[in-house]
Design an enzyme around this catalytic site. Structure first.
Site, PDB file in Angstrom:
ATOM      1  CG  ASN B 388       4.410  -1.225  -4.284  1.00 38.25           C
ATOM      2  OD1 ASN B 388       4.105   0.259  -4.449  1.00 38.25           O
ATOM      3  ND2 ASN B 388       4.013  -2.032  -5.238  1.00 38.25           N
ATOM      4  CG  ASP B 389       0.188  -0.317  -1.206  1.00 38.86           C
ATOM      5  OD1 ASP B 389       0.607   0.075  -2.382  1.00 38.86           O
ATOM      6  OD2 ASP B 389       0.370  -1.409  -0.465  1.00 38.86           O
ATOM      7  CB  VAL B 390       5.134   2.842   3.044  1.00 40.69           C
ATOM      8  CG1 VAL B 390       4.036   1.772   3.830  1.00 40.69           C
ATOM      9  CG2 VAL B 390       6.119   1.712   2.603  1.00 40.69           C
TER      10      VAL B 390
END
Lengths: 103, 462
Positions: B388-390
Site C-alpha cells: 500500500n504505502d510503497v
C-alpha cells in the site's frame, strides 16, 4: 574527581577499545544494501551472543554447593547458547536464499 | 601458557567478528561472513572452557556442557524449523535470550561483589548490564509476541510519561545501589522495573515498526554483552558487544531511513497518533472500481508484460509459493512477468527477496526499485499484492502527507493496475492511497493467498 580521572587512566586500554569499536562497527556496515538489512541484523544478533562467554565464566567459577548461582548460571548458559547457535543458523538459512546471485 | 593461548583465541574471535560483519554487508560474501563469525565464536567458547583464565581452570564442567548441549539442540531445531515468514520474530526471540543471559550474569555476579575491592565501579557495570539486558529481554519478547500476532497493540493516555518516569526511577535506583551496594534487595526491584519498562516500551509501537525496534534492542543486547566484557576484563566480549552495539544502532537508523521514518517517531509511536488526524483531513474518498476474479485473470493472461508488486499482505498470507505459480501460469501464456521489489516491502527490509527466493522465483525476475520504475512505462498490468504505502503517489506529490519524500514504486505509470487488498482500510502509515481511486486502478479484494489460488485456476482455464 580525582577518583574518576584515575579510573580513566587505569582503564584506558578498555576505553580505547570501546571508542575504536564504535567506529569500526559504524564503518563496517556503512554501505549495506537494504536487501541485506534483515540478515545483517540477524548476524549481528548472533555475534552479541558472545555474552555466552560470561555465562560460562559464571558457571565455571560458581561454588558447587551454591545452588541459586548454579541454577541461574546454568539458565544463562542455555539462553546464551540459544542466542549464538540459533542466531547463526537462522542467519545462514536466510542467506542460503541469496545464493543464486545475479552478479 | 594456556592463558596466552586464550588471549590469542579471543584475539582471533574479535577479528572474525569484524571481518564477518563486514562480509555480511555485501551480498556475495554474506554467507561466508556469517560462517567466519560463527567459527570465531566457537574458538572463543571452547577456549574459555578449556584454557585457564588468570591461571585458574573452570569447574562445573557437567553443568556447562549440559547447558551448551541443551541450548545448541533447541537452538538448531527451532532455527531450522521456523518458517521463512517467521524469521523476524525468530531473530527477536534469540535476541531476547541474549539479553536474559546478560541479566542473569549480572544477578549472579552481584552475589559475589562483597569479595571485590573496587566495589562501586563493579556495581555500576553489573547494574548497567542488568538494566539493559532485562529491557532487551522483555522488549524482545513483546516484539516476538506482536509479530506472532499474540500480543496486540496496547496504549493508554500518558503512557509515554509513565515510561519516562519508570526509566528514571530505574536509573535512579541503579545509581543509589552503586553508592550503597549493601542494599541487596534493590537489585531485584531494579530487575522488576527494568522488565516492566521493556514491556511498556515496546507495547505501544505498531507491528510494522517492529523491525526497527528489534534492531534497536539488538544493539542494546550488544551493549549488555559489553558490560560483561568490562566485568570480566574480557576483550572478546567487549569488542563483540560494542561492535554490535554500534553497528546495530547504525543499522536501526538505516532501516528508519529506508522506511522514511525518524527513530524518534518510531519510539514515541506518534505515527499512530498522527495518522488519525491526517487520514481524516486527507480523506478525498471517491469511487473505486472493483474487478472480478475472472476479469482479472483475463486482463493478466492477455497482457504482454505483467509486473507483480509484493508487499506486507503477501508476507502475512504466506502467499509467496502461489505467487510463483501464478507467475508460471502466466509465463505459459506467453506473458512476461517480473517482480518490482520496494526496499522496505514485507515485514522487514529485504524480506520480500528472501520470501520469493524461498519460493524459487528466479533472481533475475526481481527488479529493484529504480529498475522497476523504468519498466513501469512499458508494463501493461501491475498486480499489487498487499502493498500500500510503497505505491502511494502521495509520497511524490503531496507535501502534507506523512510519507512525503519516501521513494515509491511508480505503478501509476503502467497502463492498468490491479490492487489486491483485504479491504479498503489504509495501510500501515494510516493514510488514504489516491492510487486506488484512479480510473486505471481496479480493486480485487480478498486474502492474497486465496485470491492468487483462484487466479491461477482462472488463468489456467482461460
Amino acid at each position: 574527581m580525582e577518583e574518576a580521572l584515575s579510573w580513566i587512566s587505569s582503564n584506558q586500554e578498555t576505553i580505547y577499545i570501546v571508542i575504536l569499536m564504535i567506529f569500526v562497527g559504524i564503518e563496517v556496515i556503512g554501505r549495506v544494501p537494504s536487501v541485506l538489512h534483515t540478515p545483517l541484523m540477524s548476524g549481528a544478533n548472533a555475534i552479541h551472543g558472545v555474552v555466552i562467554i560470561g555465562a560460562i565464566i559464571v558457571m565455571g567459577n560458581a561454588d558447587p554447593g551454591n545452588y541459586p548461582a548454579l541454577i541461574l548460571g546454568f539458565l544463562a548458559v542455555v539462553l546464551g547458547t540459544l542466542n549464538v547457535v540459533g542466531g547463526f543458523v537462522v542467519t545462514d538459512r536466510m542467506l542460503e536464499m541469496f545464493k543464486v546471485k545475479k552478479k | 601458557m594456556g592463558g596466552h593461548i586464550l588471549t590469542i583465541c579471543y584475539l582471533i574471535a574479535s577479528v572474525t567478528f569484524i571481518v564477518g560483519l563486514k562480509m555480511l554487508s555485501h551480498p556475495a560474501t554474506a554467507r561466508r561472513g556469517n560462517l567466519i563469525a560463527a567459527a570465531g565464536m566457537a574458538i572463543a567458547i571452547f577456549g574459555t572452557i578449556f584454557l585457564p583464565r588468570n591461571g585458574v581452570y573452570l569447574h562445573n564442567y557437567e553443568w556447562i556442557f549440559g547447558g551448551l548441549l541443551i541450548g545448541a539442540i533447541i537452538g538448531t531445531i527451532v532455527a531450522k524449523k521456523v518458517k521463512m515468514t517467521a524469521m523476524p520474530e525468530m531473530v527477536s526471540m534469540f535476541n531476547g535470550m541474549g539479553g536474559a543471559c546478560a541479566a542473569l550474569i549480572s544477578l549472579v555476579e552481584f552475589g559475589h561483589i562483597h569479595e571485590e575491592t573496587n566495589i562501586s565501579h563493579t556495581v555500576l557495570i553489573i547494574v548497567l548490564g542488568l538494566i539493559i539486558g532485562s529491557v532487551s529481554f522483555a522488549g524482545s519478547m513483546v516484539a516476538w509476541g506482536k509479530l506472532n500476532g499474540k500480543v496486540k497493540d496496547f496504549n493508554f493516555p500518558g503512557q509515554n510519561i509513565l515510561n519516562l518516569i519508570l526509566l528514571f526511577v530505574t536509573l535512579g535506583m541503579g545509581a543509589w545501589l552503586v553508592f550503597h551496594p549493601h542494599l541487596t534487595f534493590l537489585i531485584y526491584i531494579i530487575l522488576c522495573t527494568s522488565l516492566l519498562y521493556g514491556v511498556l516500551f515496546v507495547m505501544p509501537i505498531g507491528g510494522a515498526d517492529m523491525p526497527v525496534v528489534i534492531s534497536l534492542l539488538n544493539s542494546f543486547t550488544g551493549v549488555a554483552a559489553a558490560c560483561g566484557g568490562f566485568l570480566y576484563d574480557n576483550k572478546v566480549m567487549l569488542t563483540g558487544g560494542i561492535l554490535v552495539g554500534a553497528a546495530g544502532t547504525l543499522l536501526t537508523i538505516l532501516m528508519c531511513k529506508a522506511m522514511n521514518r525518524s527513530l524518534k517517531h518510531v519510539l514515541i509511536g506518534s505515527f499512530g497518533g498522527n495518522a488519525a488526524s491526517s487520514s481524516s483531513s486527507g480523506s478525498e474518498g471517491g469511487a473505486y472500481k472493483e474487478i472480478s476474479l475472472s476479469d482479472a485473470a483475463m486482463v493478466l493472461s492477455y497482457a504482454n508484460k505483467v509486473m507483480i508488486v509484493p508487499g506486507y499482505g503477501l508476507a502475512v498470507a504466506q502467499a509467496q509459493h502461489v505467487c510463483h505459480e501464478l507467475e508460471k501460469a502466466l509465463v505459459e501464456k506467453g506473458v512476461e512477468v517480473k517482480y518490482a521489489i520496494h526496499p522496505v516491502a514485507g515485514r522487514m527490509p529485504g524480506h520480500m527477496n528472501v520470501l520469493l527466493a524461498e519460493a524459487d522465483v528466479s533472481y533475475d525476475k526481481l527488479l529493484e526499485m529504480e529498475a522497476a520504475n523504468d519498466e513501469f512505462k512499458t508494463t501493461d498490468v501491475v498486480l499489487v499484492l498487499g502493498a500500500n504505502d510503497v505505491v502511494n503517489p502521495a509520497a511524490k506529490n503531496d507535501p502534507a502527507s506523512p510519507i512525503y519524500g519516501m521513494p515509491i514504486l511508480e505503478v501509476e505509470l503502467a497502463k492498468n493496475v490491479i490492487v489486491n487488498k483485504r479491504s479498503m482500510k489504509p495501510g500501515y502509515a494510516g493514510i488514504e492511497n489516491a492510487l486506488f481511486f484512479q480510473p486505471k486502478t481496479s480493486m480485487l479484494f480478498g486474502d492474497a493467498k486465496k485470491v492468487l489460488q483462484d487466479l491461477v485456476t482462472e488463468v489456467k482455464a482461460s
